[in-house]
Design a protein around this motif. Structure first.
Motif, PDB file in Angstrom:
ATOM      1  N   LYS A  40       0.830  -1.212   0.000  1.00 23.42           N
ATOM      2  CA  LYS A  40       0.000   0.000   0.000  1.00 23.42           C
ATOM      3  C   LYS A  40       0.869   1.269   0.000  1.00 23.42           C
ATOM      4  CE  LYS A  40      -3.829  -2.222   2.447  1.00 23.42           C
ATOM      5  NZ  LYS A  40      -4.713  -2.176   3.643  1.00 23.42           N
ATOM      6  N   GLU A  41       1.797   1.260  -0.934  1.00 19.59           N
ATOM      7  CA  GLU A  41       2.686   2.412  -1.141  1.00 19.59           C
ATOM      8  C   GLU A  41       3.631   2.659   0.021  1.00 19.59           C
ATOM      9  OE1 GLU A  41       2.848   3.796  -4.047  1.00 19.59           O
ATOM     10  OE2 GLU A  41       1.148   2.586  -4.745  1.00 19.59           O
ATOM     11  N   GLU A  42       3.718   1.697   0.960  1.00 20.33           N
ATOM     12  CA  GLU A  42       4.629   1.842   2.086  1.00 20.33           C
ATOM     13  C   GLU A  42       5.615   0.664   2.077  1.00 20.33           C
ATOM     14  OE1 GLU A  42       4.894   4.345   4.073  1.00 20.33           O
ATOM     15  OE2 GLU A  42       3.086   5.430   3.465  1.00 20.33           O
ATOM     16  N   TRP A  43       6.857   0.956   2.464  1.00 17.37           N
ATOM     17  CA  TRP A  43       7.883  -0.098   2.525  1.00 17.37           C
ATOM     18  C   TRP A  43       7.920  -0.640   3.959  1.00 17.37           C
ATOM     19  CZ3 TRP A  43      10.119  -2.051  -1.710  1.00 17.37           C
ATOM     20  CH2 TRP A  43      10.075  -1.312  -2.881  1.00 17.37           C
ATOM     21  N   VAL A  44       7.463  -1.884   4.099  1.00 16.96           N
ATOM     22  CA  VAL A  44       7.299  -2.504   5.415  1.00 16.96           C
ATOM     23  C   VAL A  44       8.438  -3.509   5.640  1.00 16.96           C
ATOM     24  CG1 VAL A  44       5.776  -3.861   6.919  1.00 16.96           C
ATOM     25  CG2 VAL A  44       4.803  -2.222   5.282  1.00 16.96           C
ATOM     26  N   ILE A  45       8.989  -3.489   6.858  1.00 19.18           N
ATOM     27  CA  ILE A  45      10.044  -4.455   7.222  1.00 19.18           C
ATOM     28  C   ILE A  45       9.401  -5.825   7.436  1.00 19.18           C
ATOM     29  CG2 ILE A  45      11.808  -5.039   8.920  1.00 19.18           C
ATOM     30  CD1 ILE A  45      12.071  -2.039   9.521  1.00 19.18           C
ATOM     31  N   VAL A  46       9.805  -6.806   6.655  1.00 19.76           N
ATOM     32  CA  VAL A  46       9.216  -8.143   6.735  1.00 19.76           C
ATOM     33  C   VAL A  46      10.170  -9.163   7.371  1.00 19.76           C
ATOM     34  CG1 VAL A  46       7.657  -7.773   4.793  1.00 19.76           C
ATOM     35  CG2 VAL A  46       9.973  -8.650   4.370  1.00 19.76           C
ATOM     36  N   ASN A  47      11.460  -8.841   7.449  1.00 23.12           N
ATOM     37  CA  ASN A  47      12.399  -9.802   8.034  1.00 23.12           C
ATOM     38  C   ASN A  47      13.672  -9.071   8.446  1.00 23.12           C
ATOM     39  OD1 ASN A  47      13.419 -12.484   8.710  1.00 23.12           O
ATOM     40  ND2 ASN A  47      14.773 -12.223   6.944  1.00 23.12           N
ATOM     41  N   VAL A  48      14.271  -9.558   9.529  1.00 22.37           N
ATOM     42  CA  VAL A  48      15.559  -9.060   9.994  1.00 22.37           C
ATOM     43  C   VAL A  48      16.478 -10.262  10.172  1.00 22.37           C
ATOM     44  CG1 VAL A  48      16.795  -7.930  11.874  1.00 22.37           C
ATOM     45  CG2 VAL A  48      14.595  -7.013  11.122  1.00 22.37           C
ATOM     46  N   GLU A  49      17.639 -10.249   9.495  1.00 21.30           N
ATOM     47  CA  GLU A  49      18.557 -11.377   9.541  1.00 21.30           C
ATOM     48  C   GLU A  49      19.193 -11.510  10.924  1.00 21.30           C
ATOM     49  OE1 GLU A  49      19.066 -13.539   7.215  1.00 21.30           O
ATOM     50  OE2 GLU A  49      17.940 -12.573   5.605  1.00 21.30           O
ATOM     51  N   ASN A  50      19.333 -12.765  11.370  1.00 22.92           N
ATOM     52  CA  ASN A  50      19.962 -13.021  12.667  1.00 22.92           C
ATOM     53  C   ASN A  50      21.415 -12.568  12.652  1.00 22.92           C
ATOM     54  OD1 ASN A  50      17.665 -14.209  13.768  1.00 22.92           O
ATOM     55  ND2 ASN A  50      18.220 -16.247  13.005  1.00 22.92           N
ATOM     56  N   GLY A  51      21.852 -11.911  13.723  1.00 21.22           N
ATOM     57  CA  GLY A  51      23.229 -11.468  13.852  1.00 21.22           C
ATOM     58  C   GLY A  51      23.549 -10.195  13.110  1.00 21.22           C
ATOM     59  N   SER A  52      22.603  -9.622  12.388  1.00 21.80           N
ATOM     60  CA  SER A  52      22.851  -8.397  11.632  1.00 21.80           C
ATOM     61  C   SER A  52      22.806  -7.176  12.556  1.00 21.80           C
ATOM     62  CB  SER A  52      21.813  -8.257  10.517  1.00 21.80           C
ATOM     63  OG  SER A  52      20.514  -8.098  11.083  1.00 21.80           O
ATOM     64  N   TRP A  53      23.163  -6.002  11.962  1.00 26.13           N
ATOM     65  CA  TRP A  53      23.116  -4.755  12.740  1.00 26.13           C
ATOM     66  C   TRP A  53      21.691  -4.480  13.191  1.00 26.13           C
ATOM     67  CZ3 TRP A  53      20.736  -0.092  12.856  1.00 26.13           C
ATOM     68  CH2 TRP A  53      21.357   0.939  13.597  1.00 26.13           C
ATOM     69  N   ALA A  54      20.717  -4.686  12.321  1.00 29.13           N
ATOM     70  CA  ALA A  54      19.319  -4.440  12.674  1.00 29.13           C
ATOM     71  C   ALA A  54      18.851  -5.370  13.783  1.00 29.13           C
ATOM     72  CB  ALA A  54      18.444  -4.606  11.435  1.00 29.13           C
ATOM     73  N   ASP A  55      19.313  -6.610  13.771  1.00 28.22           N
ATOM     74  CA  ASP A  55      18.933  -7.558  14.817  1.00 28.22           C
ATOM     75  C   ASP A  55      19.506  -7.129  16.162  1.00 28.22           C
ATOM     76  OD1 ASP A  55      17.860  -9.946  15.945  1.00 28.22           O
ATOM     77  OD2 ASP A  55      19.835 -10.880  15.764  1.00 28.22           O
TER      78      ASP A  55
END
Length: 774
Positions: A40-55
């Motif tokens: 719906k015209e929005e970029w949604v976070i669907v996954n975060v990799e284990n051990g990554s900076w985001a995690d």
């Protein structure tokens, strides 16, 4: 050693510069690990990799990306091309009605450093070292250039994983193109490697087709990356193509293994098949196939890439070693450990899942099982190696069964009869097993009769009678009762021989190792006793033959005795030549120098020294002739006919008869044993003619007809009375001739009488079984 060509410098520079770029990029750009999807015209976070900076910084799944580096998410390159957030200095996320700004993105996790930076860099450095060794030390015939190129492509492709997960375009291009072209390079190397061994089992056209196919896919990959319009349908194309290439690669190598498994190059195919299986199968089975079919990954890409180290190890081992380890033995042991570890691994996996409070997914269970199963296989393999290497040092030699069997084997060598041998066995068992009284006895199988080596108490004999009469036994059988245990050492139709122990001093039963030890030494003792009996029977037969001189020796015995005699003659000839003859030559040269350079010698002393010099020269000639008689010079190189001509020439120089030798009808190819036997027979006949016959003419003829060789000898000497055969064969050397002919399965015929000369005909087959070699 070969120097680098300019083309090789260009290729090497490309890989090194690419590796430096990848390393710098991996260090300076943290791995964010955020997957997004446009909803719906929005970029949604669907996954975060284990051990990554985001995690590690708790970036919420389900949050909406508002901006990246102050711009709209759709304008960011990694988002528009790959639906991932990478190479961002800051980004804004809206989650549950509040906005979260993430900035100062400048640090990767320790795990990411290990898997994506440290291990790939170390791998690349190792590959550079291996490539240098291959270039300098491996001969050109091993297709060294293809092997080095393959190594560098694999190492750089492994290193590019770090940049590829960060969505760096150059890293993505290298990752796709190098991993696609590496299997083709390996196929090319296999073709060239086996071509130099004159082995072909697939067409070179396959290589050309695969190169064209890979270059086409790499071209589209580079086009989409350059234009920054990477279509979704192309995401799975490189993985599918790589899967096809792996199928072709494994089909080629396993087809070659199937065709040449029984040939001398079979172990090479075995090594290559195992090395490639270890290197590629974890990635194929646990990453590539699940990702292509189900969209899941059992192991990560970096874990699968770690197994690539098996490739340089395998091929470096093959091209640098002349002897290979027994790979079939290693495979059988690993297969055994794999089967042995299945049930414990399953039990431990489900136990861990039951003990952990958090629920585990199916993927988690599979990962835990693979880790536990692999750890158990490694543990069992290391345990076997350590047991073999350290057991003798960790345990007392007295209780080491292997040391005991070695000690007993040494003691057995000094025994000459079965009684002493059984005593050695008794003392060794008492020392190792720490048992109480030991008795050795033999019992008749049909009658109640015992033969004992030492006095045995009556209650023990009654115990034997009670427990052993109704059972059948074999060598090594162990009997355990309430009064002790025994092991069968000998068993035949007439009697049974047993060593009986009243039990161990600690009153414990025999364990598995002790039973195996008793069975092994009983087998060894039985073999030694049987060999003693055979030797005793042989000695008796030889004594009978010695006393009965009218009986011929067995063929095998004649050949054995003459083989031993020839070896002794050969050794004596070598000893004479290397010691006495050399000393005589040294003295002769010293005397020659003395006579030639001393001007103060008197005439009488000079004449006397010249006489000694001539005598010394005669002695040298005599020793040389003796050496030639003991060991015919160059008989193997010259052949039988020329050796006989040389022998006849020597005898004619020392005798008063003339020898007429014919060999026109002889063209048989004989083995060395028969050539030497004929030479010795002729030598003995000529010696007899010179010493006893007073002959003027000797005729020798050597011929062959079909499978028979015939030697004909005749002279016009005084002959002899052939009626007294025993004295004849005992005194003039004809006994040796007869035994030589007998050893060759031949026939000896003699015609002689007083005043009528001497004639003999020797015939034997052209070929014979080589039964005796000393």
């Amino acid at each position: 050693m070969r120097n680098f060509k300019w083309s090789q410098w260009i290729v090497l520079s490309f890989f090194i510069l690419s590796a430096c770029y990848l390393i710098i990029h991996s260090i300076t750009q943290p791995f964010l690990g955020i997957d997004v999807d446009k909803q719906k015209e929005e970029w949604v976070i669907v996954n975060v990799e284990n051990g990554s900076w985001a995690d590690r910084h708790s970036v919420p799944v389900g949050g909406e990306i508002q901006s990246i580096n102050g711009n709209k998410p759709g304008e960011h390159q990694s988002v528009s091309m790959f639906d991932e957030v990478e190479k961002a200095e800051s980004f804004l996320v809206e989650y549950t009605g509040r906005e979260i700004l993430y900035e100062n993105i400048n640090q990767s996790s320790p795990l990411h450093w290990i898997l994506y930076i440290i291990l790939p860099v170390l791998f690349f450095i190792v590959i550079l070292g291996i490539s240098y060794l291959v270039h300098k030390r491996v001969p050109k015939r091993y297709s060294a250039e293809q092997l080095i190129l393959f190594f560098l492509a694999v190492a750089t492709g492994y290193l590019s994983n770090s940049g590829a997960v960060r969505d760096d375009l150059y890293s993505l291009f290298l990752n796709t193109s190098l991993f696609l072209i590496s299997p083709v390079m390996l196929v090319h190397f296999l073709y060239n490697y086996f071509q130099e061994l004159q082995i072909y089992w697939f067409s070179k056209k396959i290589i050309y087709f695969l190169y064209s196919f890979v270059l086409l896919v790499s071209f589209f990959e580079s086009y989409f990356l350059i234009t920054k319009q990477y279509p979704d349908y192309f995401n799975s194309v490189p993985g599918a193509v790589l899967m096809i290439l792996y199928i072709v690669l494994f089909f080629i190598i396993y087809r070659g293994l199937f065709i040449y498994k029984k040939s001398p190059v079979g172990p090479i195919f075995n090594y290559m098949a195992i090395g490639m299986t270890i290197a590629f199968f974890p990635y194929i089975l646990l990453y590539l196939i699940p990702a292509l079919t189900f969209g899941i990954k059992i192991i990560s890409l970096e874990i699968g890439a770690v197994f690539l180290i098996a490739l340089p190890i395998t091929f470096m081992y093959l091209v640098t070693r002349e002897q290979l380890i027994d790979i079939n033995f290693v495979i059988s042991r690993v297969r055994y450990y794999i089967i042995l570890s299945v049930i414990p691994s399953l039990i431990l996996t489900f136990a861990i899942g039951w003990l952990i409070p958090a629920s585990l997914s199916v993927i988690d269970y599979i990962q835990n099982y693979l880790f536990i199963h692999g750890a158990l296989i490694i543990f069992l393999s290391l345990k076997e190696v350590l047991d073999f290497r350290l057991q003798r040092y960790l345990f007392s030699a007295r209780y080491s069964y292997q040391e005991s069997m070695h000690r007993m084997a040494q003691d057995m060598k000094d025994q000459s009869n079965a009684v002493d041998l059984m005593k050695v066995m008794r003392d060794e068992v008492r020392n190792v097993l720490n048992v109480r009284e030991i008795y050795i006895y033999s019992k008749h199988n049909d009658r109640d009769m015992y033969c004992v080596y030492d006095k045995i108490p009556q209650d023990i004999i009654d115990h034997f009678h009670e427990h052993l009469n109704d059972h059948s036994f074999d060598i090594g059988s162990i009997i355990e009762t309430e009064k002790g245990f025994g092991v069968i050492v000998g068993f035949s139709l007439e009697k049974l021989t047993m060593m009986w122990c009243k039990g161990k001093k600690d009153y414990t039963t025999l364990n598995r190792d002790e039973k195996t030890y008793l069975q092994t030494i009983s087998y060894n003792a039985n073999i030694a006793i049987e060999n003693m009996n055979l030797i005793e029977d042989l000695v008796k037969e030889l004594r009978t033959l010695k006393n009965d001189q009218t009986q011929k020796y067995p063929t095998w015995l004649s050949r054995l005795l003459f083989t031993i005699a020839e070896n002794q003659r050969k050794q004596l000839s070598i000893d004479l030549h290397d010691t006495v003859l050399q000393e005589q030559l040294y003295l002769y040269r010293r005397m020659d120098d003395l006579i030639g350079h001393r001007d103060d010698l008197t005439r009488s002393l000079h004449a006397e020294l010249m006489m000694y010099k001539e005598s010394l020269l005669d002695s040298i000639h005599l020793i040389r002739e003796t050496c030639n008689e003991l060991r015919p010079a160059f008989i193997e190189e010259l052949g039988l006919v020329q050796s006989l001509k040389n022998l006849i020439h020597q005898y004619q120089l020392r005798s008063n008869f003339t020898v007429y030798f014919t060999n026109e009808r002889f063209d048989a190819e004989l083995d060395q044993e028969r050539i030497l036997a004929i030479f010795r027979i002729v030598q003995e006949l000529l010696t007899n003619a010179m010493k006893h016959s007073d002959a003027k003419i000797v005729k020798l003829s050597l011929s062959n007809d079909g499978n028979q060789v015939m030697l004909l000898y005749s002279d016009n000497g005084k002959g002899m009375d052939y009626s007294v055969r025993r004295d004849l064969f005992s005194h003039i050397g004809l006994s040796g001739i007869e035994q030589r002919v007998n050893g060759l399965n031949g026939h000896l015929e003699i015609e002689t009488a007083p005043g009528e000369g001497f004639k003999t005909i020797v015939t034997f087959p052209c070929t014979a079984n080589k039964e005796v070699q000393v």
